[in-house]
Enzyme design. Structure first.
Site, PDB file in Angstrom:
ATOM      1  N   ARG A  38       0.811  -1.225   0.000  1.00  0.00           N
ATOM      2  CA  ARG A  38       0.000   0.000   0.000  1.00  0.00           C
ATOM      3  C   ARG A  38       0.841   1.270   0.000  1.00  0.00           C
ATOM      4  O   ARG A  38       0.291   2.363  -0.059  1.00  0.00           O
ATOM      5  CB  ARG A  38      -0.964  -0.024   1.187  1.00  0.00           C
ATOM      6  CG  ARG A  38      -2.078  -1.052   0.966  1.00  0.00           C
ATOM      7  CD  ARG A  38      -3.173  -1.058   2.029  1.00  0.00           C
ATOM      8  NE  ARG A  38      -3.430   0.209   2.659  1.00  0.00           N
ATOM      9  CZ  ARG A  38      -3.391   0.410   3.985  1.00  0.00           C
ATOM     10  NH1 ARG A  38      -3.107  -0.574   4.804  1.00  0.00           N
ATOM     11  NH2 ARG A  38      -3.656   1.598   4.485  1.00  0.00           N
ATOM     12  N   ASN A  39       2.159   1.143   0.068  1.00  0.00           N
ATOM     13  CA  ASN A  39       2.998   2.330   0.001  1.00  0.00           C
ATOM     14  C   ASN A  39       2.917   2.887  -1.417  1.00  0.00           C
ATOM     15  O   ASN A  39       3.004   2.147  -2.394  1.00  0.00           O
ATOM     16  CB  ASN A  39       4.444   2.005   0.371  1.00  0.00           C
ATOM     17  CG  ASN A  39       5.256   3.262   0.593  1.00  0.00           C
ATOM     18  OD1 ASN A  39       5.456   4.050  -0.325  1.00  0.00           O
ATOM     19  ND2 ASN A  39       5.717   3.453   1.809  1.00  0.00           N
ATOM     20  N   GLN A  40       2.768   4.190  -1.546  1.00  0.00           N
ATOM     21  CA  GLN A  40       2.521   4.810  -2.853  1.00  0.00           C
ATOM     22  C   GLN A  40       3.790   5.325  -3.537  1.00  0.00           C
ATOM     23  O   GLN A  40       3.704   5.962  -4.588  1.00  0.00           O
ATOM     24  CB  GLN A  40       1.523   5.963  -2.676  1.00  0.00           C
ATOM     25  CG  GLN A  40       0.170   5.486  -2.196  1.00  0.00           C
ATOM     26  CD  GLN A  40      -0.760   6.634  -1.850  1.00  0.00           C
ATOM     27  OE1 GLN A  40      -0.348   7.645  -1.307  1.00  0.00           O
ATOM     28  NE2 GLN A  40      -2.029   6.467  -2.165  1.00  0.00           N
ATOM     29  N   PHE A  41       4.957   5.037  -2.981  1.00  0.00           N
ATOM     30  CA  PHE A  41       6.203   5.578  -3.525  1.00  0.00           C
ATOM     31  C   PHE A  41       6.363   5.312  -5.021  1.00  0.00           C
ATOM     32  O   PHE A  41       6.604   6.229  -5.805  1.00  0.00           O
ATOM     33  CB  PHE A  41       7.408   5.002  -2.769  1.00  0.00           C
ATOM     34  CG  PHE A  41       8.722   5.449  -3.331  1.00  0.00           C
ATOM     35  CD1 PHE A  41       9.274   6.653  -2.946  1.00  0.00           C
ATOM     36  CD2 PHE A  41       9.401   4.672  -4.265  1.00  0.00           C
ATOM     37  CE1 PHE A  41      10.491   7.083  -3.476  1.00  0.00           C
ATOM     38  CE2 PHE A  41      10.606   5.090  -4.796  1.00  0.00           C
ATOM     39  CZ  PHE A  41      11.149   6.302  -4.401  1.00  0.00           C
ATOM     40  N   SER A 140       4.961   8.877   1.423  1.00  0.00           N
ATOM     41  CA  SER A 140       4.264   7.926   0.552  1.00  0.00           C
ATOM     42  C   SER A 140       3.659   6.776   1.353  1.00  0.00           C
ATOM     43  O   SER A 140       2.969   5.932   0.806  1.00  0.00           O
ATOM     44  CB  SER A 140       5.228   7.376  -0.501  1.00  0.00           C
ATOM     45  OG  SER A 140       6.274   6.635   0.108  1.00  0.00           O
TER      46      SER A 140
END
Length: 170
Positions: A38-41, A140
């Protein structure tokens, strides 16, 4: 528990350096930057650069970063922490950012992924921060609950060209 971070990802011609605080547990276990699903980096950076990163296998992501002249590391080299939140970081040992900067003569932009990275990174850089364009970005992390479009607007500041500083001549 005491954790050690990940090695820097970089090519010698990197123009951007993106610095997080310290990898979360999912990333450490996978030995991958921004490994939490789920990290948006990867999505944010891909959208800023106009390339697909999020769906690539991890090794291909790293190669794409190098091709885009982007380096990646964290401001903390090792720390004690239970869980993945920055607020749980205890007794951090900082990364040697000054040494890394000497290895990146083309560097122009430093982006800190989140407030913790920004605070610790600015402290480490001191006056060197004036040599580069420095941007503190919204994290992020899925724990930073800002709408994606707002995060992306802020992350687009990495690609601003109006106030680019010349490469640092170390």
């Amino acid at each position: 528990m005491r954790w050690s971070g990940l090695a820097p990802v970089m090519g010698p011609d990197a123009e951007w350096l993106l610095l997080g605080s310290f990898p979360g547990v999912a990333s450490l276990k996978a030995q991958q930057y921004y490994g939490h699903p789920r990290n948006q980096f990867w999505r944010l950076l891909g959208d800023v650069r106009g390339i697909e990163l999020a769906t690539l296998p991890y090794d291909a992501r790293l190669e794409a970063l190098k091709a885009q002249r982007i380096a990646l590391w964290d401001v903390i080299a090792e720390t004690e922490r239970e869980g993945s939140l920055d607020s749980a970081i205890r007794n951090p040992a900082v990364s040697d950012l000054r040494r890394l900067l000497q290895e990146l003569p083309a560097l122009r932009v430093i982006g800190f992924n989140g407030g913790t990275a920004g605070r610790l990174g600015h402290r480490q850089l001191g006056d060197l921060a004036k040599v580069y364009r420095v941007v503190v970005l919204p994290s992020s992390s899925p724990a930073h609950t800002m709408p994606y479009d707002e995060k992306l607007r802020a992350w687009r500041a990495l690609d601003a060209t109006g106030d680019e500083r010349p490469p640092h001549q170390g």
